[in-house]
Design a protein around this motif. Structure first.
Motif, mmCIF file in Angstrom:
data_model
loop_
_atom_site.group_PDB
_atom_site.id
_atom_site.type_symbol
_atom_site.label_atom_id
_atom_site.label_comp_id
_atom_site.label_asym_id
_atom_site.label_seq_id
_atom_site.Cartn_x
_atom_site.Cartn_y
_atom_site.Cartn_z
ATOM 1 N N ILE A 1 0.862 -1.189 0.000
ATOM 2 C CA ILE A 1 0.000 0.000 0.000
ATOM 3 C C ILE A 1 0.893 1.232 0.000
ATOM 4 O O ILE A 1 1.766 1.367 0.851
ATOM 5 N N SER A 2 0.651 2.139 -0.958
ATOM 6 C CA SER A 2 1.536 3.299 -1.077
ATOM 7 C C SER A 2 0.808 4.638 -1.000
ATOM 8 O O SER A 2 1.405 5.671 -1.285
ATOM 9 N N ASP A 3 -0.474 4.627 -0.621
ATOM 10 C CA ASP A 3 -1.175 5.906 -0.472
ATOM 11 C C ASP A 3 -2.179 5.819 0.673
ATOM 12 O O ASP A 3 -2.646 4.745 1.039
ATOM 13 N N ALA A 4 -2.516 6.983 1.228
ATOM 14 C CA ALA A 4 -3.375 7.059 2.408
ATOM 15 C C ALA A 4 -4.786 6.547 2.135
ATOM 16 O O ALA A 4 -5.390 5.914 2.998
ATOM 17 N N GLU A 5 -5.328 6.811 0.960
ATOM 18 C CA GLU A 5 -6.691 6.362 0.638
ATOM 19 C C GLU A 5 -6.776 4.843 0.662
ATOM 20 O O GLU A 5 -7.715 4.277 1.217
ATOM 21 N N SER A 6 -5.809 4.183 0.058
ATOM 22 C CA SER A 6 -5.807 2.715 0.046
ATOM 23 C C SER A 6 -5.616 2.163 1.451
ATOM 24 O O SER A 6 -6.280 1.196 1.840
ATOM 25 N N LEU A 7 -4.733 2.770 2.222
ATOM 26 C CA LEU A 7 -4.520 2.332 3.598
ATOM 27 C C LEU A 7 -5.816 2.435 4.388
ATOM 28 O O LEU A 7 -6.164 1.528 5.144
ATOM 29 N N ASN A 8 -6.539 3.516 4.197
ATOM 30 C CA ASN A 8 -7.813 3.703 4.887
ATOM 31 C C ASN A 8 -8.814 2.614 4.515
ATOM 32 O O ASN A 8 -9.597 2.167 5.353
ATOM 33 N N GLU A 9 -8.809 2.155 3.277
ATOM 34 C CA GLU A 9 -9.714 1.090 2.853
ATOM 35 C C GLU A 9 -9.392 -0.235 3.548
ATOM 36 O O GLU A 9 -10.281 -1.020 3.832
ATOM 37 N N TYR A 10 -8.115 -0.470 3.833
ATOM 38 C CA TYR A 10 -7.718 -1.738 4.439
ATOM 39 C C TYR A 10 -7.840 -1.745 5.961
ATOM 40 O O TYR A 10 -8.346 -2.699 6.529
ATOM 41 N N ILE A 11 -7.334 -0.708 6.629
ATOM 42 C CA ILE A 11 -7.325 -0.755 8.094
ATOM 43 C C ILE A 11 -8.049 0.407 8.760
ATOM 44 O O ILE A 11 -8.223 0.400 9.964
ATOM 45 N N GLY A 12 -8.454 1.387 8.021
ATOM 46 C CA GLY A 12 -9.180 2.512 8.602
ATOM 47 C C GLY A 12 -8.273 3.426 9.411
ATOM 48 O O GLY A 12 -7.674 3.004 10.397
ATOM 49 N N ILE A 13 -8.161 4.650 8.974
ATOM 50 C CA ILE A 13 -7.388 5.659 9.692
ATOM 51 C C ILE A 13 -8.240 6.921 9.791
ATOM 52 O O ILE A 13 -9.125 7.144 8.979
ATOM 53 N N ASN A 14 -7.956 7.733 10.801
ATOM 54 C CA ASN A 14 -8.777 8.933 10.969
ATOM 55 C C ASN A 14 -8.426 9.997 9.927
ATOM 56 O O ASN A 14 -7.361 9.962 9.312
ATOM 57 N N ASP A 15 -9.350 10.918 9.733
ATOM 58 C CA ASP A 15 -9.203 11.933 8.683
ATOM 59 C C ASP A 15 -8.001 12.848 8.908
ATOM 60 O O ASP A 15 -7.346 13.265 7.951
ATOM 61 N N ASP A 16 -7.703 13.177 10.177
ATOM 62 C CA ASP A 16 -6.553 14.036 10.458
ATOM 63 C C ASP A 16 -5.258 13.374 10.005
ATOM 64 O O ASP A 16 -4.411 14.009 9.378
ATOM 65 N N LEU A 17 -5.111 12.107 10.339
ATOM 66 C CA LEU A 17 -3.919 11.380 9.922
ATOM 67 C C LEU A 17 -3.883 11.258 8.404
ATOM 68 O O LEU A 17 -2.855 11.516 7.775
ATOM 69 N N LYS A 18 -5.006 10.883 7.811
ATOM 70 C CA LYS A 18 -5.063 10.689 6.355
ATOM 71 C C LYS A 18 -4.619 11.952 5.617
ATOM 72 O O LYS A 18 -3.868 11.880 4.652
ATOM 73 N N SER A 19 -5.058 13.115 6.075
ATOM 74 C CA SER A 19 -4.702 14.360 5.393
ATOM 75 C C SER A 19 -3.274 14.817 5.709
ATOM 76 O O SER A 19 -2.746 15.689 5.032
ATOM 77 N N SER A 20 -2.645 14.213 6.713
ATOM 78 C CA SER A 20 -1.290 14.617 7.108
ATOM 79 C C SER A 20 -0.200 13.714 6.547
ATOM 80 O O SER A 20 0.985 13.973 6.733
ATOM 81 N N ILE A 21 -0.579 12.650 5.881
ATOM 82 C CA ILE A 21 0.409 11.694 5.365
ATOM 83 C C ILE A 21 1.079 12.256 4.110
ATOM 84 O O ILE A 21 0.416 12.593 3.143
ATOM 85 N N LEU A 22 2.393 12.335 4.167
ATOM 86 C CA LEU A 22 3.182 12.769 3.013
ATOM 87 C C LEU A 22 3.676 11.574 2.198
ATOM 88 O O LEU A 22 3.815 11.653 0.985
ATOM 89 N N ASN A 23 3.959 10.477 2.901
ATOM 90 C CA ASN A 23 4.444 9.269 2.248
ATOM 91 C C ASN A 23 3.935 8.061 3.027
ATOM 92 O O ASN A 23 3.956 8.072 4.256
ATOM 93 N N CYS A 24 3.496 7.048 2.304
ATOM 94 C CA CYS A 24 2.939 5.841 2.931
ATOM 95 C C CYS A 24 3.652 4.621 2.377
ATOM 96 O O CYS A 24 3.779 4.462 1.165
ATOM 97 N N GLU A 25 4.102 3.777 3.276
ATOM 98 C CA GLU A 25 4.714 2.507 2.891
ATOM 99 C C GLU A 25 4.182 1.453 3.862
ATOM 100 O O GLU A 25 4.636 1.355 4.996
#
Length: 182
Positions: free
Chosen positions: A51-75
């Motif tokens: 998973i390399s982006d916040a939207e996809s990560l949210n679909e798999y494990i669910g993250i809050n909106d503040d974190l999702k909008s603050s992610i610069l890089n996802c691995e």
């Protein structure tokens, strides 16, 4: 044959047909769902998804909106271990997120129990403890390298809120996480 008897026979035959169609449709629907689940299980169960982006990560494990909008890089790496009715019910996921400086600082201020450590905290759900052997087996290589070579911040309060092992890097604005759902 009397007219009333014909009407009763037609009504009974119609009702029996409707009941048969109803049960047949349930049978076919359940059969399709089971076959689709088996197909998905063989296709995805035990296989790691990167998973390399916040939207996809949210679909798999669910993250809050503040974190999702603050992610610069996802691995992150998600591995389903049991798929039931087409949905991953058991899985583990680990990774790291580079976040904005504002979000990182906000986390440090929000919780007052951060401790700088190099040991995995003895915490877990329902008596399940995160330990180095489980992490080395299931977590991704970057997560394992991080916990073996770096000091990090850990908060019990943040863990209890997130329900996953969350570690903040002491050297950069990265959040390392591991979660296991069974």
């Amino acid at each position: 044959m009397p007219k009333a008897l014909k009407i009763i026979i037609i009504v009974c035959a119609s009702l029996l047909s409707l009941v048969a169609i109803f049960y047949l449709s349930i049978y076919l629907g359940v059969t399709y769902i089971v076959e689709e689940s088996e197909r998905l299980a063989s296709q995805y169960e035990g296989k790691t998804i990167e998973i390399s982006d916040a939207e996809s990560l949210n679909e798999y494990i669910g993250i809050n909106d503040d974190l999702k909008s603050s992610i610069l890089n996802c691995e992150a790496y998600f591995t389903p271990t049991a798929i039931i009715l087409g949905v991953p019910k058991c899985y583990y996921c680990s990774g790291n997120l580079t976040v904005t400086e504002e979000y990182y600082d906000e986390l440090l201020k929000k919780y007052d129990d951060w401790t700088l450590t190099s040991k995995i905290p003895q915490t877990g759900d329902l008596g399940f403890m995160y330990d180095e052997s489980e992490l080395s087996k299931n977590a991704d290589a970057n997560f394992n390298n991080f916990i073996q070579t770096q000091k990090f911040f850990y908060s019990d309060k943040f863990y209890n809120e997130e329900n996953r092992l969350v570690l903040l890097s002491s050297q950069e604005r990265k959040i390392y996480f591991y979660t296991f759902h069974f």
